[in-house]
Design a protein around this motif. Sequence first.
Motif, PDB file in Angstrom:
ATOM      1  N   THR A   4      52.294  28.010 -22.895  1.00 24.72           N
ATOM      2  CA  THR A   4      51.443  28.707 -23.049  1.00 24.72           C
ATOM      3  C   THR A   4      51.746  30.101 -21.115  1.00 24.72           C
ATOM      4  O   THR A   4      51.545  29.355 -20.852  1.00 24.72           O
ATOM      5  CB  THR A   4      50.063  29.050 -23.666  1.00 24.72           C
ATOM      6  OG1 THR A   4      49.225  27.954 -22.203  1.00 24.72           O
ATOM      7  CG2 THR A   4      49.657  28.191 -25.017  1.00 24.72           C
ATOM      8  N   TRP A  34      48.908  40.752 -26.679  1.00 29.10           N
ATOM      9  CA  TRP A  34      47.924  39.167 -26.515  1.00 29.10           C
ATOM     10  C   TRP A  34      46.146  40.133 -26.226  1.00 29.10           C
ATOM     11  O   TRP A  34      45.766  40.780 -25.540  1.00 29.10           O
ATOM     12  CB  TRP A  34      48.564  38.449 -25.416  1.00 29.10           C
ATOM     13  CG  TRP A  34      47.443  37.293 -25.591  1.00 29.10           C
ATOM     14  CD1 TRP A  34      47.628  35.842 -26.987  1.00 29.10           C
ATOM     15  CD2 TRP A  34      46.171  36.615 -24.938  1.00 29.10           C
ATOM     16  NE1 TRP A  34      46.684  34.924 -26.639  1.00 29.10           N
ATOM     17  CE2 TRP A  34      45.969  35.810 -25.434  1.00 29.10           C
ATOM     18  CE3 TRP A  34      45.027  37.294 -23.616  1.00 29.10           C
ATOM     19  CZ2 TRP A  34      44.567  34.357 -25.079  1.00 29.10           C
ATOM     20  CZ3 TRP A  34      43.922  36.487 -23.861  1.00 29.10           C
ATOM     21  CH2 TRP A  34      44.119  35.584 -24.115  1.00 29.10           C
ATOM     22  N   TYR A  39      43.245  36.170 -30.239  1.00 30.87           N
ATOM     23  CA  TYR A  39      44.034  35.156 -29.977  1.00 30.87           C
ATOM     24  C   TYR A  39      42.190  34.079 -31.150  1.00 30.87           C
ATOM     25  O   TYR A  39      42.647  33.020 -31.916  1.00 30.87           O
ATOM     26  CB  TYR A  39      43.888  34.692 -28.797  1.00 30.87           C
ATOM     27  CG  TYR A  39      44.212  32.917 -29.068  1.00 30.87           C
ATOM     28  CD1 TYR A  39      45.530  32.586 -29.099  1.00 30.87           C
ATOM     29  CD2 TYR A  39      42.977  32.154 -28.013  1.00 30.87           C
ATOM     30  CE1 TYR A  39      46.027  31.202 -28.395  1.00 30.87           C
ATOM     31  CE2 TYR A  39      43.933  30.885 -28.269  1.00 30.87           C
ATOM     32  CZ  TYR A  39      44.917  30.899 -28.380  1.00 30.87           C
ATOM     33  OH  TYR A  39      45.039  29.238 -28.137  1.00 30.87           O
ATOM     34  N   CYS A  43      42.867  31.528 -34.297  1.00 28.59           N
ATOM     35  CA  CYS A  43      42.385  30.185 -34.262  1.00 28.59           C
ATOM     36  C   CYS A  43      41.390  30.347 -34.810  1.00 28.59           C
ATOM     37  O   CYS A  43      41.374  28.728 -35.965  1.00 28.59           O
ATOM     38  CB  CYS A  43      42.166  29.949 -32.801  1.00 28.59           C
ATOM     39  SG  CYS A  43      42.687  30.075 -31.433  1.00 28.59           S
ATOM     40  N   ALA A  46      43.354  29.774 -39.052  1.00 23.55           N
ATOM     41  CA  ALA A  46      43.831  28.831 -38.915  1.00 23.55           C
ATOM     42  C   ALA A  46      42.739  27.964 -39.251  1.00 23.55           C
ATOM     43  O   ALA A  46      43.623  26.500 -39.903  1.00 23.55           O
ATOM     44  CB  ALA A  46      44.766  27.969 -37.431  1.00 23.55           C
ATOM     45  N   PHE A  79      49.829  31.213 -38.218  1.00 27.10           N
ATOM     46  CA  PHE A  79      49.549  31.289 -36.605  1.00 27.10           C
ATOM     47  C   PHE A  79      49.747  29.873 -36.206  1.00 27.10           C
ATOM     48  O   PHE A  79      49.002  30.814 -35.201  1.00 27.10           O
ATOM     49  CB  PHE A  79      48.414  30.610 -37.634  1.00 27.10           C
ATOM     50  CG  PHE A  79      47.657  32.487 -38.384  1.00 27.10           C
ATOM     51  CD1 PHE A  79      47.552  33.433 -38.055  1.00 27.10           C
ATOM     52  CD2 PHE A  79      46.439  31.933 -39.344  1.00 27.10           C
ATOM     53  CE1 PHE A  79      47.657  34.254 -39.375  1.00 27.10           C
ATOM     54  CE2 PHE A  79      45.868  32.721 -40.694  1.00 27.10           C
ATOM     55  CZ  PHE A  79      46.229  34.122 -40.300  1.00 27.10           C
ATOM     56  N   PHE A  80      49.919  29.328 -36.168  1.00 22.87           N
ATOM     57  CA  PHE A  80      50.671  28.414 -35.278  1.00 22.87           C
ATOM     58  C   PHE A  80      51.385  28.599 -33.759  1.00 22.87           C
ATOM     59  O   PHE A  80      51.032  28.466 -32.830  1.00 22.87           O
ATOM     60  CB  PHE A  80      51.292  26.913 -35.699  1.00 22.87           C
ATOM     61  CG  PHE A  80      49.944  25.708 -36.482  1.00 22.87           C
ATOM     62  CD1 PHE A  80      48.514  26.040 -36.617  1.00 22.87           C
ATOM     63  CD2 PHE A  80      50.518  25.251 -37.315  1.00 22.87           C
ATOM     64  CE1 PHE A  80      47.804  24.959 -37.031  1.00 22.87           C
ATOM     65  CE2 PHE A  80      49.172  24.331 -37.815  1.00 22.87           C
ATOM     66  CZ  PHE A  80      48.127  24.399 -37.605  1.00 22.87           C
ATOM     67  N   ILE A  83      49.207  30.840 -31.383  1.00 22.75           N
ATOM     68  CA  ILE A  83      47.905  29.489 -31.325  1.00 22.75           C
ATOM     69  C   ILE A  83      48.382  28.577 -29.907  1.00 22.75           C
ATOM     70  O   ILE A  83      47.906  28.776 -28.621  1.00 22.75           O
ATOM     71  CB  ILE A  83      47.420  28.363 -31.665  1.00 22.75           C
ATOM     72  CG1 ILE A  83      46.680  29.627 -33.308  1.00 22.75           C
ATOM     73  CG2 ILE A  83      46.438  27.391 -31.553  1.00 22.75           C
ATOM     74  CD1 ILE A  83      46.270  28.354 -34.020  1.00 22.75           C
ATOM     75  N   SER A  86      51.043  31.520 -28.237  1.00 23.64           N
ATOM     76  CA  SER A  86      50.968  33.096 -27.796  1.00 23.64           C
ATOM     77  C   SER A  86      51.790  33.728 -27.702  1.00 23.64           C
ATOM     78  O   SER A  86      52.259  35.118 -27.238  1.00 23.64           O
ATOM     79  CB  SER A  86      50.268  32.750 -25.861  1.00 23.64           C
ATOM     80  OG  SER A  86      48.853  32.381 -26.093  1.00 23.64           O
ATOM     81  N   VAL A  89      51.113  36.995 -31.906  1.00 24.67           N
ATOM     82  CA  VAL A  89      49.466  36.742 -32.229  1.00 24.67           C
ATOM     83  C   VAL A  89      48.983  38.222 -32.549  1.00 24.67           C
ATOM     84  O   VAL A  89      48.047  38.755 -34.613  1.00 24.67           O
ATOM     85  CB  VAL A  89      48.528  37.096 -31.144  1.00 24.67           C
ATOM     86  CG1 VAL A  89      47.094  37.547 -31.169  1.00 24.67           C
ATOM     87  CG2 VAL A  89      48.436  35.513 -30.200  1.00 24.67           C
TER      88      VAL A  89
END
Length: 201
Positions: A4, A34, A39, A43, A46, A79-80, A83, A86, A89
Motif C-alpha cells: 500500500t 483515495w 477506503y 472495507c 467487503a 473491493f479487495f 483494500i 489501494s 477505491v
Amino acid sequence: MGITPSVPQRRQRGGGRDPIWQTPEMLIEIETAWSLSGYLLVCFSAGYFIHDTVDIVVSHQARASWEYLVHHVMAMGAFFSGIFWSRFVGGGVLTLLVEVSNIFLTIRMMMKINNAQHLLFYQVNKYVNLVMYFLFRLAPQAYLTHFFLRYGGQRTLGTFLLGILLMLDVMILIYFSRLLRSDFCPKRVPSQQLKDKFLTE
C-alpha cells in the motif's frame, strides 16, 4: 516494500480524511484517487459481503440464493483491490451508489410480501424505483464499464476488474428485465413465479 502507498502519497491522490462529496476526484480518477472515508466504506462493505456469504452458507440457503453468492464473491474480489492495493477505491465507492436504489427496491419487496400492490404508495414507488434504478445502478455501471474498457487486452488488475464488472453488468440487466416484467408487464409473468419474490422480482 509494502503493498500500500504511504500516507503522503495517498493524500496527494485524494482528500485524505475528506468525505466523498468533498473529494469529487474519486469519481473521476477512479484508479488513483483515495480518501479515508472512501477506503473505510469499501472495507465495511467487503466485511458485509463476507458476513452475508457466511450466513447464507451456514443457514443452508446456498442453493436458493446462489445468485447472491455469485454477486458477493465478485464484489469481494473487486473491493479487495482497494483494500490491499489501494487502487480503484473510487470505483468501489461509485459502485456503492447502488445502495440508494436498494432503499426503494426493499420498500417494493416488503409491500409485495404483504400484498400491498394495490396501494397508491406502491404505484408511486414503482416509478420512483425505476428512476433510481437507472440513476444509481445502470448509469454508474455504464460509466465504470466505459472506464475499465481501456484495460481490455492487458494483463493488469484493471483487466481483472473489467471481467468482474462485465459479469455484474449482465446480472444487473437481468434484474432490470425482471423488474420491468413484474411491475409493468405483470400479465407476462407466470403465476407460479410469484412465489420466488427474492430472485424473480
